[in-house]
Design a protein around this motif. Structure first.
Motif, mmCIF file in Angstrom:
data_model
loop_
_atom_site.group_PDB
_atom_site.id
_atom_site.type_symbol
_atom_site.label_atom_id
_atom_site.label_comp_id
_atom_site.label_asym_id
_atom_site.label_seq_id
_atom_site.Cartn_x
_atom_site.Cartn_y
_atom_site.Cartn_z
ATOM 1 N N GLY A 130 0.811 -1.208 0.000
ATOM 2 C CA GLY A 130 0.000 0.000 0.000
ATOM 3 C C GLY A 130 0.845 1.259 0.000
ATOM 4 O O GLY A 130 0.642 2.164 -0.817
ATOM 5 N N SER A 131 1.805 1.326 0.901
ATOM 6 C CA SER A 131 2.644 2.520 0.999
ATOM 7 C C SER A 131 3.538 2.675 -0.231
ATOM 8 O O SER A 131 3.703 3.793 -0.745
ATOM 9 C CB SER A 131 3.491 2.469 2.272
ATOM 10 N N ASN A 132 4.089 1.586 -0.721
ATOM 11 C CA ASN A 132 4.910 1.667 -1.933
ATOM 12 C C ASN A 132 4.090 2.144 -3.124
ATOM 13 O O ASN A 132 4.564 2.953 -3.927
ATOM 14 C CB ASN A 132 5.572 0.317 -2.223
ATOM 15 N N HIS A 133 2.860 1.689 -3.227
ATOM 16 C CA HIS A 133 1.966 2.132 -4.309
ATOM 17 C C HIS A 133 1.710 3.638 -4.210
ATOM 18 O O HIS A 133 1.761 4.349 -5.221
ATOM 19 C CB HIS A 133 0.652 1.347 -4.254
ATOM 20 N N ILE A 134 1.426 4.117 -3.011
ATOM 21 C CA ILE A 134 1.148 5.542 -2.809
ATOM 22 C C ILE A 134 2.357 6.381 -3.214
ATOM 23 O O ILE A 134 2.222 7.386 -3.927
ATOM 24 C CB ILE A 134 0.752 5.820 -1.344
ATOM 25 N N LEU A 135 3.533 5.991 -2.771
ATOM 26 C CA LEU A 135 4.732 6.773 -3.083
ATOM 27 C C LEU A 135 4.975 6.843 -4.588
ATOM 28 O O LEU A 135 5.289 7.914 -5.129
ATOM 29 C CB LEU A 135 5.940 6.208 -2.345
ATOM 30 N N ARG A 136 4.797 5.741 -5.267
ATOM 31 C CA ARG A 136 4.987 5.747 -6.728
ATOM 32 C C ARG A 136 3.909 6.594 -7.408
ATOM 33 O O ARG A 136 4.192 7.336 -8.358
ATOM 34 C CB ARG A 136 4.981 4.323 -7.264
ATOM 35 N N LYS A 137 2.690 6.497 -6.914
ATOM 36 C CA LYS A 137 1.589 7.290 -7.469
ATOM 37 C C LYS A 137 1.854 8.791 -7.324
ATOM 38 O O LYS A 137 1.484 9.585 -8.177
ATOM 39 C CB LYS A 137 0.286 6.899 -6.754
ATOM 40 N N LEU A 138 2.512 9.166 -6.234
ATOM 41 C CA LEU A 138 2.838 10.569 -5.985
ATOM 42 C C LEU A 138 3.991 11.067 -6.860
ATOM 43 O O LEU A 138 4.250 12.266 -6.918
ATOM 44 C CB LEU A 138 3.212 10.772 -4.513
ATOM 45 N N GLY A 139 4.678 10.157 -7.531
ATOM 46 C CA GLY A 139 5.782 10.536 -8.407
ATOM 47 C C GLY A 139 7.163 10.253 -7.853
ATOM 48 O O GLY A 139 8.171 10.596 -8.478
ATOM 49 N N PHE A 140 7.240 9.610 -6.693
ATOM 50 C CA PHE A 140 8.538 9.239 -6.142
ATOM 51 C C PHE A 140 9.178 8.165 -7.005
ATOM 52 O O PHE A 140 8.493 7.309 -7.565
ATOM 53 C CB PHE A 140 8.385 8.689 -4.719
ATOM 54 N N ARG A 141 10.506 8.232 -7.090
ATOM 55 C CA ARG A 141 11.290 7.197 -7.771
ATOM 56 C C ARG A 141 12.006 6.379 -6.717
ATOM 57 O O ARG A 141 12.639 6.928 -5.813
ATOM 58 C CB ARG A 141 12.354 7.826 -8.676
ATOM 59 N N GLN A 142 11.915 5.054 -6.840
ATOM 60 C CA GLN A 142 12.706 4.195 -5.950
ATOM 61 C C GLN A 142 14.143 4.254 -6.438
ATOM 62 O O GLN A 142 14.431 3.900 -7.579
ATOM 63 C CB GLN A 142 12.191 2.766 -5.979
ATOM 64 N N ILE A 143 15.038 4.726 -5.574
ATOM 65 C CA ILE A 143 16.422 4.879 -5.998
ATOM 66 C C ILE A 143 17.366 3.878 -5.345
ATOM 67 O O ILE A 143 18.482 3.698 -5.819
ATOM 68 C CB ILE A 143 16.927 6.326 -5.775
ATOM 69 N N GLU A 144 16.917 3.239 -4.279
ATOM 70 C CA GLU A 144 17.761 2.262 -3.589
ATOM 71 C C GLU A 144 16.884 1.280 -2.823
ATOM 72 O O GLU A 144 15.723 1.550 -2.554
ATOM 73 C CB GLU A 144 18.669 2.945 -2.560
ATOM 74 N N SER A 145 17.507 0.180 -2.453
ATOM 75 C CA SER A 145 16.962 -0.744 -1.468
ATOM 76 C C SER A 145 17.988 -0.795 -0.345
ATOM 77 O O SER A 145 19.183 -0.683 -0.598
ATOM 78 C CB SER A 145 16.793 -2.144 -2.050
ATOM 79 N N PHE A 146 17.527 -0.941 0.889
ATOM 80 C CA PHE A 146 18.474 -1.007 1.998
ATOM 81 C C PHE A 146 17.873 -1.800 3.140
ATOM 82 O O PHE A 146 16.668 -2.023 3.203
ATOM 83 C CB PHE A 146 18.891 0.400 2.450
ATOM 84 N N ASP A 147 18.741 -2.236 4.020
ATOM 85 C CA ASP A 147 18.346 -3.015 5.183
ATOM 86 C C ASP A 147 18.152 -2.075 6.367
ATOM 87 O O ASP A 147 19.054 -1.307 6.694
ATOM 88 C CB ASP A 147 19.454 -4.028 5.490
ATOM 89 N N LEU A 148 16.991 -2.116 6.972
ATOM 90 C CA LEU A 148 16.712 -1.337 8.174
ATOM 91 C C LEU A 148 16.315 -2.319 9.266
ATOM 92 O O LEU A 148 15.246 -2.928 9.194
ATOM 93 C CB LEU A 148 15.602 -0.310 7.937
ATOM 94 N N GLU A 149 17.210 -2.526 10.206
ATOM 95 C CA GLU A 149 16.979 -3.439 11.320
ATOM 96 C C GLU A 149 16.565 -4.837 10.848
ATOM 97 O O GLU A 149 15.637 -5.441 11.371
ATOM 98 C CB GLU A 149 15.961 -2.846 12.287
ATOM 99 N N GLY A 150 17.249 -5.304 9.802
ATOM 100 C CA GLY A 150 17.017 -6.648 9.287
ATOM 101 C C GLY A 150 15.854 -6.783 8.321
ATOM 102 O O GLY A 150 15.510 -7.887 7.919
ATOM 103 N N ILE A 151 15.249 -5.665 7.938
ATOM 104 C CA ILE A 151 14.088 -5.682 7.036
ATOM 105 C C ILE A 151 14.415 -4.872 5.791
ATOM 106 O O ILE A 151 14.909 -3.743 5.880
ATOM 107 C CB ILE A 151 12.842 -5.119 7.746
ATOM 108 N N LEU A 152 14.121 -5.445 4.623
ATOM 109 C CA LEU A 152 14.359 -4.762 3.357
ATOM 110 C C LEU A 152 13.399 -3.585 3.213
ATOM 111 O O LEU A 152 12.179 -3.737 3.374
ATOM 112 C CB LEU A 152 14.178 -5.733 2.182
ATOM 113 N N HIS A 153 13.961 -2.423 2.910
ATOM 114 C CA HIS A 153 13.179 -1.202 2.676
ATOM 115 C C HIS A 153 13.554 -0.610 1.324
ATOM 116 O O HIS A 153 14.670 -0.802 0.842
ATOM 117 C CB HIS A 153 13.458 -0.157 3.763
ATOM 118 N N PHE A 154 12.611 0.130 0.755
ATOM 119 C CA PHE A 154 12.879 0.883 -0.464
ATOM 120 C C PHE A 154 13.068 2.344 -0.092
ATOM 121 O O PHE A 154 12.350 2.877 0.764
ATOM 122 C CB PHE A 154 11.726 0.755 -1.458
#
Length: 176
Positions: free
Chosen positions: A140-164
């Motif tokens: 849901g949140s990833n969809h909203i961010l893309r809809k708003l025009g955000f570009r995913q520029i990286e993936s990273f680990d935050l406390e053992g969890i993959l984040h965009f």
């Protein structure tokens, strides 16, 4: 400080918002992609609200309460936050965030208020870029961010969890 959309008012979070904040942050479903640590007592929110209010003083910006224009109900919060700690090797950046009480999910609210926050950031604060991040599994949140025009520029680990990691530049933003 107040921003309005068609359906909502965005205003400073106040100590009187504690009941709405409790409904929001005590729900395990709301915290599913936020580290799975919902709060257990309203008293825990006093420091949270004070921290947010201090951000208004220190940085002139912070998360805002989302208030339904028709009912005056607290729906959640959204807004820009100036981040001063290191996240994904970034520091001193503006982060877009939003969080809604579960009964308000799926109604286009996050998109509507986030759009208003971006417009405020680019037009009133004259920011050059705004960042956001989301748990990779939070569709849901990833969809909203893309809809708003955000570009995913990286993936990273935050406390053992993959984040965009997302970014939108002023030149890419289209006010609606």
């Amino acid at each position: 400080m107040k921003i309005q959309t068609d359906r909502f008012i965005l205003r400073e979070i106040l100590p009187t918002d504690i009941d709405g904040m409790y409904e929001l942050d005590s729900n395990p479903e709301v915290h599913k992609y936020l580290g799975n640590q919902p709060i257990g007592h309203k008293e825990q929110l006093v420091d949270v609200i004070n921290f947010i209010r201090q951000q208004y003083l220190d940085h002139g910006i912070g998360r805002w309460a989302i208030i339904d224009k028709k009912t005056q109900d607290f729906v959640g919060w959204a807004g820009l936050k100036f981040v001063t700690n290191d996240t994904n090797n970034h520091i001193h950046y503006y982060d877009l965030g939003y969080r809604l009480i579960q009964r308000y999910w799926g109604k286009g609210i996050a998109t509507e208020v986030a759009q208003a926050c971006l417009q405020y950031g680019f037009e009133q604060l004259n920011l050059k870029e705004i960042y956001a991040m989301a748990d990779a599994n939070n569709e849901g949140s990833n969809h909203i961010l893309r809809k708003l025009g955000f570009r995913q520029i990286e993936s990273f680990d935050l406390e053992g969890i993959l984040h965009f990691w997302y970014k939108i530049e002023k030149s890419e933003f289209i006010a609606k």
